[in-house]
Structures are given as structure tokens and as C-alpha cells.
Scaffold this active site. Structure first.
Site: not given
Ligand code: THU
Length: 129
Positions: A41, A43, A54, A83, A86
Site C-alpha cells: 500500500n 498512502e 492488492e 477492501c 480491490c
């Protein structure tokens, strides 16, 4: 084999850029020919701009011409699941892929097909009706 992929996803999580959540995530996506793509990830100070691990892996794969996948391994400290955003992006390409959710100790918390995680998902076929 799955243990190796979990370790690879943990390694990918080491590159997670998570100054806001401090919640690193790693993923390994396997194309049907066996090619592996990892992701973490990333951010952003504008929080919603963040991309999940993902989708990082998926975008890397699609940008290299891969459209068919049979497995994604996701690691988080909680062993949590991908989530909704994704799930939807992955569903576009391979709704029957397996999704393995593990933690940083290598323990698998859940395993399911993407179709199980996103019942009645919207796919490219729906645009043809
Ligand atoms: N995140 C992922 O990368 N994948 C998931 O499956 C769940 C959440 C990220 C987004 C954000 O950077 C952090 O985890 C906390 O939500």
C-alpha cells in the site's frame, strides 16, 4: 508453495508507505502462467488517494500485459480481507481467483474465491446487456 508466497507478500509489505495509518499491507498476485507480481500500500497526504497493496500488484500486472490470475495472497497484521474497491478491481479480470488472507506470522486466517467475497459482482459482461 503458499508459504513461499506468504513470505514474498511479507517482504513486499516492508516497502509499504504508511505514514498515516501505520498499517502495512503486502500482496502477491499470481498470473495463470505462474508469473508473480508483488505490491504494497502507498498512502498519500490526501488520504483517499491511497492505493492498496492488492491494486498495486494488479496494476503492475495489467501494465505488463497480464489479464488472467488464479491467486492473490494478502498479508496484514490482522489477517484481514481485501477492501471492496480491490475486490471489484480484481473481479474485472479473474472472478474465480483464490484469495488467501494471512498475517505477518504466516498464519492463514481465511481463504475464499473472489466470487465468494464479491457475490453478484459487476463485470464487463454486464455492460453488454
Ligand atoms: N489496505 C490495503 O492495502 N489492503 C487491504 O486489503 C486493506 C487496507 C491499506 C489501505 C491503507 O493504506 C491501510 O491499509 C489502512 O486502511
Amino acid at each position: 508453495m503458499i508459504d513461499l508466497l506468504i513470505q514474498q507478500a511479507i517482504t513486499a509489505s516492508n516497502n509499504a508507505y504508511v505514514p498515516y495509518s501505520e498499517f502495512p499491507v503486502g500482496a502477491v498476485l499470481r498470473a495463470t502462467d505462474g508469473t508473480l507480481f508483488s505490491g504494497c500500500n502507498v498512502e498519500n497526504a490526501v488520504y483517499p488517494v491511497t492505493i492498496c497493496a492488492e491494486r498495486t500488484a494488479l496494476v503492475k500486472a495489467v501494465s505488463e500485459g497480464y489479464h488472467s490470475f488464479d491467486l492473490i495472497v494478502v498479508v496484514t497484521r490482522s489477517g484481514g480481507s481485501p477492501c471492496g474497491m480491490c475486490r471489484q478491481m480484481l473481479y474485472e479480470f479473474s472472478p474465480d481467483m483464490q484469495v488467501v488472507m494471512a498475517d505477518f506470522k504466516g498464519h492463514i486466517h481465511h481463504q475464499a474465491s473472489l466470487r465468494e467475497l464479491l457475490p453478484l459482482g459487476f463485470s464487463p459482461i454486464d455492460l453488454l446487456e
